[in-house]
Design an enzyme around this catalytic site. Structure first.
Site, PDB file in Angstrom:
ATOM      1  N   TYR A  33      21.982  -1.142  32.931  1.00  0.00           N
ATOM      2  CA  TYR A  33      21.157  -1.109  31.700  1.00  0.00           C
ATOM      3  C   TYR A  33      20.041  -1.897  31.929  1.00  0.00           C
ATOM      4  O   TYR A  33      19.735  -2.497  32.943  1.00  0.00           O
ATOM      5  CB  TYR A  33      21.787  -1.669  30.699  1.00  0.00           C
ATOM      6  CG  TYR A  33      22.023  -3.204  30.812  1.00  0.00           C
ATOM      7  CD1 TYR A  33      22.914  -3.802  31.672  1.00  0.00           C
ATOM      8  CD2 TYR A  33      21.179  -4.228  29.819  1.00  0.00           C
ATOM      9  CE1 TYR A  33      23.290  -5.263  31.563  1.00  0.00           C
ATOM     10  CE2 TYR A  33      21.429  -5.440  29.854  1.00  0.00           C
ATOM     11  CZ  TYR A  33      22.243  -6.065  30.825  1.00  0.00           C
ATOM     12  OH  TYR A  33      22.329  -7.584  30.856  1.00  0.00           O
ATOM     13  N   ARG A  52      13.450  -2.024  38.658  1.00  0.00           N
ATOM     14  CA  ARG A  52      14.997  -2.550  38.789  1.00  0.00           C
ATOM     15  C   ARG A  52      15.881  -1.509  38.162  1.00  0.00           C
ATOM     16  O   ARG A  52      16.983  -1.640  39.013  1.00  0.00           O
ATOM     17  CB  ARG A  52      14.891  -3.743  37.985  1.00  0.00           C
ATOM     18  CG  ARG A  52      16.441  -4.640  38.174  1.00  0.00           C
ATOM     19  CD  ARG A  52      16.431  -5.685  37.469  1.00  0.00           C
ATOM     20  NE  ARG A  52      16.308  -5.898  35.983  1.00  0.00           N
ATOM     21  CZ  ARG A  52      16.095  -6.718  35.016  1.00  0.00           C
ATOM     22  NH1 ARG A  52      16.175  -7.902  35.529  1.00  0.00           N
ATOM     23  NH2 ARG A  52      15.771  -6.643  33.798  1.00  0.00           N
ATOM     24  N   HIS A 102      39.471   5.486  39.307  1.00  0.00           N
ATOM     25  CA  HIS A 102      38.347   4.312  39.899  1.00  0.00           C
ATOM     26  C   HIS A 102      37.321   4.880  40.579  1.00  0.00           C
ATOM     27  O   HIS A 102      36.322   4.583  40.405  1.00  0.00           O
ATOM     28  CB  HIS A 102      39.150   3.273  40.469  1.00  0.00           C
ATOM     29  CG  HIS A 102      39.857   2.383  39.661  1.00  0.00           C
ATOM     30  ND1 HIS A 102      40.925   2.718  39.167  1.00  0.00           N
ATOM     31  CD2 HIS A 102      39.853   1.092  39.467  1.00  0.00           C
ATOM     32  CE1 HIS A 102      41.574   1.786  38.275  1.00  0.00           C
ATOM     33  NE2 HIS A 102      40.857   0.618  38.702  1.00  0.00           N
ATOM     34  N   LYS A 149      42.960  -8.618  32.798  1.00  0.00           N
ATOM     35  CA  LYS A 149      42.928  -7.182  33.169  1.00  0.00           C
ATOM     36  C   LYS A 149      42.022  -6.618  32.203  1.00  0.00           C
ATOM     37  O   LYS A 149      42.051  -5.947  31.291  1.00  0.00           O
ATOM     38  CB  LYS A 149      44.411  -6.516  32.801  1.00  0.00           C
ATOM     39  CG  LYS A 149      44.467  -5.195  33.500  1.00  0.00           C
ATOM     40  CD  LYS A 149      45.907  -4.863  33.291  1.00  0.00           C
ATOM     41  CE  LYS A 149      45.945  -3.560  33.724  1.00  0.00           C
ATOM     42  NZ  LYS A 149      45.655  -3.095  35.188  1.00  0.00           N
ATOM     43  N   GLU A 182      44.046  -8.220  46.964  1.00  0.00           N
ATOM     44  CA  GLU A 182      44.845  -7.317  46.341  1.00  0.00           C
ATOM     45  C   GLU A 182      44.259  -6.169  46.535  1.00  0.00           C
ATOM     46  O   GLU A 182      42.883  -5.949  47.051  1.00  0.00           O
ATOM     47  CB  GLU A 182      45.203  -7.560  44.800  1.00  0.00           C
ATOM     48  CG  GLU A 182      43.867  -7.564  43.927  1.00  0.00           C
ATOM     49  CD  GLU A 182      44.088  -7.914  42.619  1.00  0.00           C
ATOM     50  OE1 GLU A 182      45.243  -7.421  42.126  1.00  0.00           O
ATOM     51  OE2 GLU A 182      43.277  -8.628  41.986  1.00  0.00           O
ATOM     52  N   LEU A 207      44.984  -9.930  40.132  1.00  0.00           N
ATOM     53  CA  LEU A 207      45.564  -9.834  38.759  1.00  0.00           C
ATOM     54  C   LEU A 207      47.337  -9.752  39.012  1.00  0.00           C
ATOM     55  O   LEU A 207      47.731  -9.539  39.951  1.00  0.00           O
ATOM     56  CB  LEU A 207      45.459  -8.142  38.667  1.00  0.00           C
ATOM     57  CG  LEU A 207      46.049  -7.681  37.198  1.00  0.00           C
ATOM     58  CD1 LEU A 207      45.225  -8.235  36.117  1.00  0.00           C
ATOM     59  CD2 LEU A 207      45.979  -6.156  36.973  1.00  0.00           C
TER      60      LEU A 207
HETATM   61  N1  PDD Z   1      45.735  -1.132  37.860  1.00  0.00           N
HETATM   62  N2  PDD Z   1      45.592  -5.136  40.593  1.00  0.00           N
HETATM   63  C1  PDD Z   1      44.918  -4.498  40.119  1.00  0.00           C
HETATM   64  C2  PDD Z   1      43.321  -4.778  40.412  1.00  0.00           C
HETATM   65  C3  PDD Z   1      45.169  -3.434  39.380  1.00  0.00           C
HETATM   66  O1  PDD Z   1      44.086  -2.633  38.547  1.00  0.00           O
HETATM   67  C4  PDD Z   1      46.663  -3.140  38.829  1.00  0.00           C
HETATM   68  C5  PDD Z   1      46.882  -2.027  38.005  1.00  0.00           C
HETATM   69  C6  PDD Z   1      47.347  -3.661  39.505  1.00  0.00           C
HETATM   70  C7  PDD Z   1      48.948  -3.660  39.494  1.00  0.00           C
HETATM   71  O2  PDD Z   1      49.312  -4.174  38.367  1.00  0.00           O
HETATM   72  P1  PDD Z   1      50.506  -3.475  37.256  1.00  0.00           P
HETATM   73  O3  PDD Z   1      51.818  -3.592  38.489  1.00  0.00           O
HETATM   74  O4  PDD Z   1      50.745  -4.073  36.208  1.00  0.00           O
HETATM   75  O5  PDD Z   1      50.285  -1.892  37.206  1.00  0.00           O
HETATM   76  C8  PDD Z   1      46.877  -4.880  40.549  1.00  0.00           C
HETATM   77  C9  PDD Z   1      46.116   0.151  37.010  1.00  0.00           C
HETATM   78  C10 PDD Z   1      47.412   0.919  37.349  1.00  0.00           C
HETATM   79  C11 PDD Z   1      44.922   1.023  36.983  1.00  0.00           C
HETATM   80  O6  PDD Z   1      43.960   0.402  36.834  1.00  0.00           O
HETATM   81  O7  PDD Z   1      44.965   2.001  36.779  1.00  0.00           O
END
Ligand code: PDD
Length: 287
Positions: A33, A52, A102, A149, A182, A207
């Site tokens: 933005y 920018r 994603h 999340k 992760e 997460l």
């Molecule tokens: N993603 N780490 C990240 C960054 C996540 O986005 C997810 C889940 C997990 C696993 O979390 P859980 O077991 O509670 O689904 C770990 C979901 C599935 C998504 O973004 O589609």
């Protein structure tokens, strides 16, 4: 006259200005933005903001939705229609609307463009400036709350796209100490050289995966050894097995990291067994 917004090529009343629920800006914060101050109905620092904007878009590999000249015309028209002299112009450009994933939509979709104009009361802001304001301090933690999340998933989307370009399914983030935190949308695991299951502890900036937590129970019930202890990508390469967990992937065996084989490049028995056990248990308990 009420406020007018610009949404994807159309000027519409502000109250009726909507974007699609699968706009990637809304779903993944996959958007940029700019904000211009308006003095006498004219865009201040226009060049700096355009430069920018173009840079931000280029960094995210989003095309300029129109030329700078065309965009200037649209911004000016938005200002004119709102009859604002002193105020702000807000422009947001997202990667566009696509089913949630994603990685970037392929083939690319049209970027989504939204413009709003708001009025600023210069008398009030001058009065405030004359008095001065207070500030508070806060730790620099932007992008540092991966435990929440949140839909602020731009880094995850970029990481997933990197994986996709490399022909991989997931990207593992590695922290400044060289440990895997992760995945972009999953938690990361190995079965180490000693046969011990390992996944990162949740004191780290990750997460707290629900699948991860349930799998820990499954593992304990199965009498397997497990440690919530970080591992490096090198340890993953030396491991017997690796896998990822998440609601989307369940327990998904990983057979390579950065193109190098893990566990001989084939799916191992522990991950397959855990996948089966997890699914059985999840089915039994699903409500
Ligand atoms: N993603 N780490 C990240 C960054 C996540 O986005 C997810 C889940 C997990 C696993 O979390 P859980 O077991 O509670 O689904 C770990 C979901 C599935 C998504 O973004 O589609």
């Amino acid at each position: 006259m009420g406020r007018i917004a610009y949404v994807n090529g159309r000027f519409v009343p502000h109250a009726e200005a909507f974007v699609h629920i699968e706009d990637r800006g809304y779903q993944l914060a996959d958007a940029v933005y700019e904000v211009w101050a308006l003095f006498g109905g004219k865009l201040a620092d226009a060049e700096g903001h355009f430069a920018r904007l173009e840079r931000s878009l280029a960094e995210l590999q989003i095309d300029m939705p129109m030329s700078r000249a065309a965009l200037t015309t649209v911004l000016r028209e938005a200002v004119r229609r709102n009859r604002v002299q002193e105020g702000l112009v807000y422009l947001q450009i997202s990667r566009g609307v696509a089913p949630r994933d994603h990685a970037f939509p392929h083939p690319p979709v049209r970027p989504a463009v939204v413009i709003t104009v708001s009025r600023v009361d210069r008398v009030a802001t001058e009065a405030r400036a004359a008095k001065g304001v207070g500030v508070v301090t806060t730790p620099e933690n932007r992008w540092g709350r991966c435990d929440i999340k949140t839909v602020g998933l731009l880094p995850n989307a970029l990481a997933k796209q990197k994986a996709r370009v490399a022909g991989a399914a997931e990207a593992w983030f590695v922290d400044e100490l060289g440990f895997v935190t992760e995945g972009a949308s999953s938690n990361a695991w190995i079965v180490d050289r000693d046969g011990v299951l390992r996944t990162r502890d949740t004191n780290a900036n990750i997460l707290r995966g629900v699948t991860r937590l349930s799998l820990l129970d499954v593992i304990r019930d199965a009498g397997l050894k497990v440690e919530e202890r970080p591992f490096t990508p090198e340890e993953a390469l030396e491991a017997k097995e690796a896998f990822i967990t998440g609601a989307g992937t369940i327990v998904l065996p990983v057979v390579s990291v950065d193109g190098k084989p893990v566990g001989g490049g084939v799916v191992g028995p522990v991950a397959s067994r855990l996948r089966r056990l997890y699914i059985e248990r999840a089915k039994e308990r699903a409500i």
